[in-house]
Design a protein around this motif. Structure first.
Motif, PDB file in Angstrom:
ATOM      1  N   PHE A 128      40.851  69.424  45.122  1.00 30.49           N
ATOM      2  CA  PHE A 128      41.168  69.233  43.710  1.00 30.49           C
ATOM      3  C   PHE A 128      41.240  67.756  43.365  1.00 30.49           C
ATOM      4  CE2 PHE A 128      44.254  68.530  40.313  1.00 30.49           C
ATOM      5  CZ  PHE A 128      43.744  69.328  39.319  1.00 30.49           C
ATOM      6  N   TRP A 129      41.986  66.987  44.162  1.00 34.02           N
ATOM      7  CA  TRP A 129      42.152  65.574  43.853  1.00 34.02           C
ATOM      8  C   TRP A 129      40.868  64.799  44.113  1.00 34.02           C
ATOM      9  CZ3 TRP A 129      45.918  65.144  40.811  1.00 34.02           C
ATOM     10  CH2 TRP A 129      47.052  65.944  40.956  1.00 34.02           C
ATOM     11  N   ALA A 143      36.524  76.217  48.435  1.00 35.55           N
ATOM     12  CA  ALA A 143      37.712  75.390  48.338  1.00 35.55           C
ATOM     13  C   ALA A 143      38.084  74.832  49.703  1.00 35.55           C
ATOM     14  CB  ALA A 143      38.868  76.216  47.784  1.00 35.55           C
ATOM     15  N   GLY A 176      38.331  71.579  41.900  1.00 32.96           N
ATOM     16  CA  GLY A 176      38.606  71.634  43.329  1.00 32.96           C
ATOM     17  C   GLY A 176      37.677  72.548  44.076  1.00 32.96           C
ATOM     18  N   THR A 224      38.782  65.450  41.121  1.00 30.20           N
ATOM     19  CA  THR A 224      39.332  64.713  39.976  1.00 30.20           C
ATOM     20  C   THR A 224      38.897  63.249  40.023  1.00 30.20           C
ATOM     21  OG1 THR A 224      41.269  66.173  39.900  1.00 30.20           O
ATOM     22  CG2 THR A 224      41.445  64.053  38.780  1.00 30.20           C
ATOM     23  N   SER A 267      42.889  69.783  31.409  1.00 26.02           N
ATOM     24  CA  SER A 267      43.438  68.427  31.508  1.00 26.02           C
ATOM     25  C   SER A 267      42.688  67.430  30.631  1.00 26.02           C
ATOM     26  CB  SER A 267      43.424  67.954  32.960  1.00 26.02           C
ATOM     27  OG  SER A 267      42.137  68.076  33.519  1.00 26.02           O
ATOM     28  N   ASP A 308      44.620  73.222  35.366  1.00 25.85           N
ATOM     29  CA  ASP A 308      43.301  73.263  35.997  1.00 25.85           C
ATOM     30  C   ASP A 308      43.380  73.703  37.453  1.00 25.85           C
ATOM     31  OD1 ASP A 308      41.669  72.544  33.842  1.00 25.85           O
ATOM     32  OD2 ASP A 308      42.073  70.417  34.120  1.00 25.85           O
ATOM     33  N   LYS A 309      44.499  73.395  38.102  1.00 26.40           N
ATOM     34  CA  LYS A 309      44.629  73.713  39.521  1.00 26.40           C
ATOM     35  C   LYS A 309      45.191  75.112  39.756  1.00 26.40           C
ATOM     36  CE  LYS A 309      46.639  71.932  43.842  1.00 26.40           C
ATOM     37  NZ  LYS A 309      45.378  72.079  44.588  1.00 26.40           N
ATOM     38  N   TRP A 310      46.241  75.495  39.028  1.00 29.40           N
ATOM     39  CA  TRP A 310      46.948  76.748  39.309  1.00 29.40           C
ATOM     40  C   TRP A 310      46.790  77.805  38.226  1.00 29.40           C
ATOM     41  CZ3 TRP A 310      50.338  72.305  40.438  1.00 29.40           C
ATOM     42  CH2 TRP A 310      50.348  71.984  41.809  1.00 29.40           C
ATOM     43  N   LEU A 343      46.676  68.997  34.507  1.00 31.17           N
ATOM     44  CA  LEU A 343      46.185  69.106  35.877  1.00 31.17           C
ATOM     45  C   LEU A 343      46.750  70.353  36.560  1.00 31.17           C
ATOM     46  CD1 LEU A 343      46.377  65.350  36.936  1.00 31.17           C
ATOM     47  CD2 LEU A 343      44.295  66.703  36.575  1.00 31.17           C
ATOM     48  N   ARG A 352      38.068  81.424  40.039  1.00 33.00           N
ATOM     49  CA  ARG A 352      38.760  81.101  41.299  1.00 33.00           C
ATOM     50  C   ARG A 352      38.257  81.993  42.427  1.00 33.00           C
ATOM     51  NH1 ARG A 352      42.959  78.434  43.377  1.00 33.00           N
ATOM     52  NH2 ARG A 352      43.493  77.453  41.412  1.00 33.00           N
TER      53      ARG A 352
END
Length: 515
Positions: A265-266, A260, A480, A269, A403, A128-130, A125, A253
């Motif tokens: 993101f969550w 965004a 996200g 998910t 992830s 995938d996010k950062w 995760l 990105r």
């Protein structure tokens, strides 16, 4: 893929309908694909796989930057495997060092595999996010530090505690490594690159076995192998820190930055899990079979040669090295073939071939015979594994390619974590007569029967599962950024991995994308 423009039935929905369609498609060499027009209209048609291209020309498609990311991903996966096998191939030494049984030592393998899923979730995760870079840097350096901590574990309880923590960080490597390596590879080359990448695991085993051979059979020599493992992991982490972030992740990105919003993101998910929970369960089941397949056939094989086949440490190490050379060759070749023959067909044929070879794998005597049969056995076992990185990437929701594969793989690892313990416990409670007439623990029959059952499980699970060979995910936004804020009239499709303005005349489908 070559498009035939021959209409096909739509991609099935539901578990039973998908299983029925997948089984039927297994016997049709053409592949069912969903094609999306420029207007967003979708249709299903048959596509014909293009003939296999010269592998050298496929490798030439990768740019210098592509090769950079691939090599770093391969190195990380190799270091991860070296770290793990530094323990599995030295169970006899460790049992003597800590004055315990081999079954108790294999508890450390169980704990490592058990906790890898937690690490896969954390670092997957994060990737995938950062991005792929810094999660991997932290991961590899901590892994090296924990290898050193293992060396200084003075009691068996301390040893188990450190190996548990080691498993937590080991789990984070796979997802980020394969996402970074394969998302930067051209579509036509992915089958070949997947086969090569997966064999980083086998190459790590070969390196660990070579180290074990080099240090000899002394009880304390296991520490030297762990020092080498620590150095490799820390080196990979430091090297990765000096290379850039994945270009595809950076571009995606930038493209999705305007979309965004906080907690996106969550939210995405949760949406992905709600949409794709059946696919998640399927991939976990598949990876459970595969992890049993790998660990049952290899983790206790060196012990099998030392005890039942009565080889010396150097002979068993050489046979183990040749066995995993077969894995490297098989994974590369069979992964390459899957680009034309299909992911599922290739896995099924390789698994069936491994079943056929089981008697020749466990019955011979002597180093040469065991080396040869071990080579061909692992050729097909790891050949089937060679398809897995790209198969999981193609099945994954596109925004979660770090992830989803990593977590599926490590959850399968978690479920299969008792594999070495099970093999050791059954073998140590049943006995056969060795060539010298001595009563010996029954490692051969135990591994043979278990591998046959597992290979059949892989055949059945793969035959009724989905396949999305050739899937494109280059334009996918990072997780996200595929859900839009309230008030904007747009539709999202996490399975497709894109976001478009709504078109009233078009019904958006959640089944794939143009290949």
């Amino acid at each position: 893929m070559e498009y035939t423009h021959e209409p096909a039935d739509p991609v099935a929905k539901g578990v039973l309908a998908t299983a029925r369609q997948s089984w039927n498609d297994l016997f049709i060499f053409k592949q069912r694909v969903v094609v999306t027009s420029e207007l967003g209209e979708t249709s299903t048609e048959w596509a014909r796989p293009v003939p296999l291209r010269n592998p050298i020309s496929l490798l030439a498609q990768l740019s210098g930057r592509d090769w950079l990311f691939f090599i770093v991903g391969f190195a990380a996966w190799t270091a991860d495997a070296f770290d793990f096998h530094a323990l599995s191939i030295q169970q006899v030494k460790l049992a003597e060092y800590y004055d315990t049984t081999k079954t108790n030592i294999s508890t450390a393998i169980t704990l490592t595999l058990l906790l890898r899923s937690v690490g896969a979730a954390m670092f997957g995760l994060a990737g995938d996010k950062w991005g792929r870079k810094w999660p991997m840097v932290v991961n590899m350096i901590v892994l090296g530090a924990l290898q050193i901590a293992t060396i200084y574990s003075t009691t068996f309880s301390e040893f188990l505690a450190v190996r548990s923590l080691f498993g937590l960080f080991m789990g984070g490597v796979y997802g980020n490594a394969i996402a970074m390596a394969l998302e930067n590879s051209p579509t036509d080359a992915r089958g070949l690159m997947s086969g090569i990448l997966q064999q980083g695991y086998s190459f790590g085993y070969v390196c660990a076995a070579c180290a074990n051979l080099g240090v000899g059979g002394g009880v304390d020599s296991w520490k030297t192998v762990f020092w080498i493992a620590a150095g490799i992991s820390i080196a990979v982490g430091i090297i990765r820190a000096f290379f850039p972030e994945s270009q595809q992740f950076i571009e995606a990105r930038k493209a999705g930055k305007a979309q965004a919003h906080p907690s996106a993101f969550w939210k995405e998910t949760r949406t992905m899990l709600a949409q794709e929970w059946k696919l998640c369960i399927y991939c976990i089941i598949l990876m459970t079979w595969f992890n049993y397949y790998s660990h049952t056939s290899q983790d206790s094989y060196t012990t099998f040669m030392l005890t039942q086949k009565e080889l010396a440490n150097d002979g068993a190490s050489r046979a183990s090295i040749l066995m995993k050379v077969g894995a490297c060759v098989g994974g590369t070749i069979i992964g390459y073939i899957s680009q034309w023959f299909g992911r599922r067909r290739t896995i099924i044929v390789a698994a069936i071939m491994s079943m056929v070879l089981i008697p020749a794998w466990i019955l011979p005597e002597g180093e040469r015979s065991l080396s040869a049969t071990g080579f061909f056995m692992q050729f097909f076992i790891q050949g089937a594994w060679g398809v897995i990185p790209i198969h999981l990437n193609e099945l994954s929701p596109p925004a979660f390619r770090s992830s989803f594969p990593g977590l599926s793989y490590q959850l399968g690892n978690m479920i299969s974590s008792p594999s070495a313990q099970i093999v050791n416990a059954i073998s140590e409670s049943h006995f056969v007569t060795s060539k010298s007439g001595q009563r010996s623990e029954a490692y051969g029959p135990t591994m043979g029967i278990a591998t046959a059952i597992i290979a059949m499980g892989i055949v059945v699970t793969t035959a009724f599962g989905p396949e999305k060979r050739g899937r494109e995910f280059e334009k996918t936004l990072p997780a996200g950024m595929n859900l839009v804020p309230e008030g904007k009239k747009m539709e999202d499709d996490l399975e497709r991995g894109d976001t478009r303005e709504s078109k009233p005349a078009v019904e958006m489908q959640d089944v794939g994308e143009k290949n």
